[in-house]
Design a protein around this motif. Sequence first.
Motif, PDB file in Angstrom:
ATOM      1  N   ILE A   1      -3.389   3.128   2.720  1.00  9.19           N
ATOM      2  CA  ILE A   1      -2.119   3.845   2.549  1.00  9.19           C
ATOM      3  C   ILE A   1      -0.947   2.885   2.648  1.00  9.19           C
ATOM      4  O   ILE A   1       0.025   2.960   1.869  1.00  9.19           O
TER       5      ILE A   1
ATOM      6  N   PHE B   1      -0.945   9.036  -3.547  1.00  5.77           N
ATOM      7  CA  PHE B   1       0.003   8.189  -2.823  1.00  5.77           C
ATOM      8  C   PHE B   1       1.173   9.014  -2.294  1.00  5.77           C
ATOM      9  O   PHE B   1       1.588   8.856  -1.134  1.00  5.77           O
TER      10      PHE B   1
ATOM     11  N   LYS C   1       2.293   1.899  -5.677  1.00  2.00           N
ATOM     12  CA  LYS C   1       2.505   3.342  -5.851  1.00  2.00           C
ATOM     13  C   LYS C   1       1.238   4.058  -6.298  1.00  2.00           C
ATOM     14  O   LYS C   1       1.309   5.152  -6.863  1.00  2.00           O
ATOM     15  N   LYS C   2       0.109   3.472  -6.048  1.00  2.00           N
ATOM     16  CA  LYS C   2      -1.172   4.087  -6.388  1.00  2.00           C
ATOM     17  C   LYS C   2      -2.106   3.939  -5.192  1.00  2.00           C
ATOM     18  O   LYS C   2      -2.175   2.873  -4.595  1.00  2.00           O
ATOM     19  N   LEU C   3      -2.800   5.028  -4.894  1.00  2.00           N
ATOM     20  CA  LEU C   3      -3.672   5.050  -3.728  1.00  2.00           C
ATOM     21  C   LEU C   3      -5.070   5.474  -4.152  1.00  2.00           C
ATOM     22  O   LEU C   3      -5.242   6.527  -4.765  1.00  2.00           O
TER      23      LEU C   3
ATOM     24  N   TYR D   1      -1.536   8.316  -8.167  1.00  2.00           N
ATOM     25  CA  TYR D   1      -0.115   8.412  -7.854  1.00  2.00           C
ATOM     26  C   TYR D   1       0.190   9.634  -6.986  1.00  2.00           C
ATOM     27  O   TYR D   1       0.934   9.547  -6.003  1.00  2.00           O
TER      28      TYR D   1
ATOM     29  N   TYR E   1       1.559   9.181   1.704  1.00  2.00           N
ATOM     30  CA  TYR E   1       2.620   8.276   2.145  1.00  2.00           C
ATOM     31  C   TYR E   1       3.914   9.017   2.483  1.00  2.00           C
ATOM     32  O   TYR E   1       4.680   8.551   3.341  1.00  2.00           O
TER      33      TYR E   1
ATOM     34  N   SER F   1      -0.636   0.694  -0.466  1.00  2.00           N
ATOM     35  CA  SER F   1      -0.264   1.385  -1.700  1.00  2.00           C
ATOM     36  C   SER F   1       1.241   1.486  -1.898  1.00  2.00           C
ATOM     37  O   SER F   1       1.692   1.956  -2.938  1.00  2.00           O
TER      38      SER F   1
END
Length: 729
Positions: free
Chosen positions: A321, A354, A328-330, A351, A358, A324
């Motif tokens: 996390i 994320f 911006k991608k998890l 996305y 986040y 990312s």
Amino acid sequence: MVEIAVSSPSPVPSQVFAVVALFCISAVVLLILRYYLPLRTTPAFLLVPVFFALWLPASMVLLVPIDLASSAMVDDVDARGIWLDRRALRVSWRIAYWLTFALTWFILPILGEYSDSGYREPKAKVLDSLYANAQYYAIVFGSGALGLIYVLISYGHFSESLKSTVMALAYCWGLVLVIYLMGHGLVSIPRRLFRNANISARLRRIQTQAPRIYEKMEDAEMDLEDLELQVGELSRRKGGSASLFQDWIEELVDMTNLPEPLSGRASIVRGSGDQISVPNVVTEKYLAELTRRLVRAKHARLRYVNDWNRLLQDAVKTQAILDSAASKKLDFGTAAPNAGFWDRHTPLTPYTRFLLHYYLIPYLQIALAALLSIASVCIVWSELVKGLFPKLSIIRYTVIHHEISGKGQVGFAGQVIAALWMVYMCAAALISITEVKVWRGRALVRRNTAHESAFWYASQVARLSVPLTYNFMTFLGGIYRDTVFYDFLGKLINLTPLGKRFDYVFPAFILLPVCATLFGLYGKVRRVIGFSGVDVLDDDDDDEGADNERGTAYGTGYSWREGRDLIEREVNGTSRSRRAADIAGGGADRPGRPVLTIPPGGGAGRGVTARGRGPTTPFATSPTTAGTATTSRPQANTSARRVGRRAGIVLDEPEDENFFEALGHRFKNTIDTLDTPKWLQDFGQGIKKPKWMGVGEGQVESSGSSRIGGNMDVRRWFGGGNSEGRIRL
């Protein structure tokens, strides 16, 4: 009369609702049991009482709002929500109370010791269980006798004295536990949510906890290995008294992980002869105790392996996390085999995942923590004012509507709010139970909870249910005196002035656990005493500033940096134990796994040696998700137990030792394992002697030559020592 009969509502809809609610509660309890116990292999004598020990307290959360709505004064009968007849409520309360009472004080303690007994025959197990509970029942019956004498003197009648004494004493003891545990939980739940909202701080706490959890797992591994060695040595005996218990010994061998070809020479391969202490005469009592210790050691190992695996999963997920934030991608990668349904089948894109983890989840945690903090303040305030100023209770106004002259109406909305209040109070008390450090290492482990631990936790849930339920009803002012539950239990509690004062005054002591948890008193006491084993509850404040306050500098084995390195080595597959397991299992040649040369090690921290184990002895690990294998790390030499294990000797450690014995052992171990400082070792070697202490002209004497009967002559200290024997001044 005809109009009244026609206009009176029917309780059938309320009865249907109550039955459906009880069915839902039963389903939830079964899911909880399935989470902690394998339902197919768990015996019925465990599942049935544990199910009712959880189901009955949950049903009280439903009975209390129904009792309040059924007993409150209302203008419109249709607006009072779910209600039942007073006779049905009385029967329900009697069944729930007395069945809970029997489970708490008799059934669950006896079955818990029965399942923990090491004997093979049921009769021997029952006798051992009764003997183990003899002291417990002596205290209970002694307190009951004293209470009975007091009630007889105060009340003057015998008809209600026995029942009232038993119920009042059970309530008072449960109320003490409820106030303490609930006070801790009312602070720990919101604070945990606040802290978990900070992702980087959450990762730091996980890394701080890693060395301690791993060390406990290592200790559990070695305890289990020592017992397995003892069983292996016992299996070598074929004659004498051991021949009478061959079937029992073979069952113990089947419980261990000793390889069949090595079981006969286990003491040579996996340890030294000093580690095994088998008596000359093998008795039934000895085998029962060995069986009990072996079962406990296996469950302790499962517990810490499960904690370690969960910590690794949390660390990997939290690190992903944090990482990312740049892309911006998890993506959490492939789901584990034991992961939940939503982890294996998720409709989220990298996305949106994320954004969820986040941003959305942390903000939701902060909002929920703020809401629960307000709820905690309301509960503590209501506990403080309910005795002297009952009208100032905040909970009272959230449940009772349209109050008139001290009484009011409880509708469906008030019932829902009352149920939510009770659920939060129960959650605060029960979460604190899981944080209590108890003897025998009891813990709830997913799918592998020990039977004795399941009985113990179920008994605590049953013990806290009735006091917590009645304590909540006292928040509502005079309306609770009209309920069936007060007529059944409250009158007996308020039978004597002592019971009435205790019920109203003692809950004010909830400020003690609240302040102790809020200001980190547990951690401060531990740091002052210098002994971590005195903690009754875990203190999360120790996680903050661990390097400064607790003195966990790098190299001691308890800093977040060492925890970070330990997690990275385990996750990346480069830990010593992982490499040792790969080589032992032939997995070092597989692609994708680093192949490292392992030099033969002699001491700790060299090669793959782990705390005195041989260089080719891997840890026994649980085959679960990535990072399930254990690792080894350099550790501070602060435990005489580890020193003894490195030397091939296991020191005797009593299972249950009091505080002073443990403190004395800690001081002794610290002094015994202190290394001599370098400056003290070199003392005298680097100091030059003055000329007047010299041996003589043209002679050089070593620093260690001052021996009686050697070349040293005391006359030379005064400048003498010549052939004439004169002393020069």
